[in-house]
Enzyme design. Structure first.
Site, short mmCIF file in Angstrom:
data_model
loop_
_atom_site.label_atom_id
_atom_site.label_comp_id
_atom_site.label_asym_id
_atom_site.label_seq_id
_atom_site.Cartn_x
_atom_site.Cartn_y
_atom_site.Cartn_z
N LYS A 87 0.85 -1.19 0.00
CA LYS A 87 0.00 0.00 0.00
C LYS A 87 0.89 1.25 0.00
O LYS A 87 1.77 1.38 0.86
CB LYS A 87 -0.89 -0.05 1.24
CG LYS A 87 -2.15 0.76 1.14
CD LYS A 87 -3.06 0.45 2.33
CE LYS A 87 -4.32 1.28 2.31
NZ LYS A 87 -5.07 1.14 3.57
O1 G3P Z 1 -9.44 2.22 4.40
C1 G3P Z 1 -9.21 3.54 4.79
C2 G3P Z 1 -9.68 3.74 6.15
O2 G3P Z 1 -8.92 3.02 7.07
C3 G3P Z 1 -9.92 5.11 6.59
O3 G3P Z 1 -11.12 5.03 7.23
O4 G3P Z 1 -12.85 5.73 8.77
O5 G3P Z 1 -10.44 6.40 9.18
O6 G3P Z 1 -11.75 7.43 7.33
P1 G3P Z 1 -11.57 6.22 8.19
#
Ligand code: G3P
Length: 217
Positions: A87
């Site tokens: 990633k």
């Molecule tokens: O996959 C990306 C993710 O981990 C971010 O999610 O909820 O932190 O915006 P969030």
């Protein structure tokens, strides 16, 4: 649509895997830290533990932000297990590293995508997946799902094989809307995945079936 779970929590990964619907896992440095996994060796061992639980692709994020560092780190991560996907952030050196990895048969997930221009560059660099963060766009009053729609249109126009991995999914409607638009993959929390099961008429209907069965037996 493939279902990935967005967590580094082994119990939640096991629970999703046991449902029989899990296609992979995404992690990031914040999710690792949330589970208290720190230090290079512990992080590598944690990735290996995740790969032992699931059958599909497991995204492991590089920390370096320069081309040489990303290549060095990404090669170490890819060597950990055949299911590892490297990633990489969508910055100039990340796009260069993505091209390097795709030329060398290493799977990639270009992350922190917030625009269709970034998505276009990720596809041109041969990314396996690229991750638009829909929830974080919604957080700032911008249409996250609209971005998925735009990228779907662009990729279909040119037949790009890079898979649209809708990330920062927060709830069940995000999952359903991503499926309607045609995202290739969604990654979300276990709560959103399990939320898809919930319907009061299912609960009422099942209770009625069981009550009627008891009456006759
Ligand atoms: O996959 C990306 C993710 O981990 C971010 O999610 O909820 O932190 O915006 P969030």
């Amino acid at each position: 649509m493939k279902f990935f779970i967005d967590t580094a929590n082994l119990e939640q990964i096991k629970e999703a895997q046991a449902l029989g619907i899990l296609d992979g896992v995404t992690t990031n440095p914040s999710l690792m830290a949330k589970e208290g996994i720190t230090g290079e060796e512990n992080i590598k061992n944690h990735y290996k533990a995740i790969c032992e639980i699931v059958d599909g692709d497991v995204s492991a994020e590089v920390i370096a932000t320069d081309f040489e560092g990303m290549v060095r780190e990404g090669e170490v991560l890819a060597d950990l297990h055949p299911q590892i996907v490297v990633k990489i952030p969508v910055i100039a050196d990340g796009i260069k590293a993505c091209k390097y990895f795709s030329d060398n048969g290493i799977k990639t997930n270009v992350t922190l995508i917030f625009s269709s221009g970034q998505a276009l560059l990720a596809a041109k660099a041969g990314a396996t997946y690229m991750s638009p963060f829909i929830g974080r766009l919604d957080d700032i009053s911008t249409d996250g799902l609209g971005l998925i729609e735009e990228i779907r249109l662009i990729y279909d126009n040119y037949g790009y094989e890079t898979q649209i991995l809708a990330a920062s999914v927060r709830h069940t409607m995000h999952i359903i809307d991503c499926a309607k638009i045609g995202a290739d993959v969604m990654t979300g929390p276990l709560s959103a995945i399990k939320g898809l099961l919930k319907h009061p008429l299912t609960d009422l209907g099942l209770a009625q079936f069981l009550a009627d069965y008891k009456k006759g037996n």
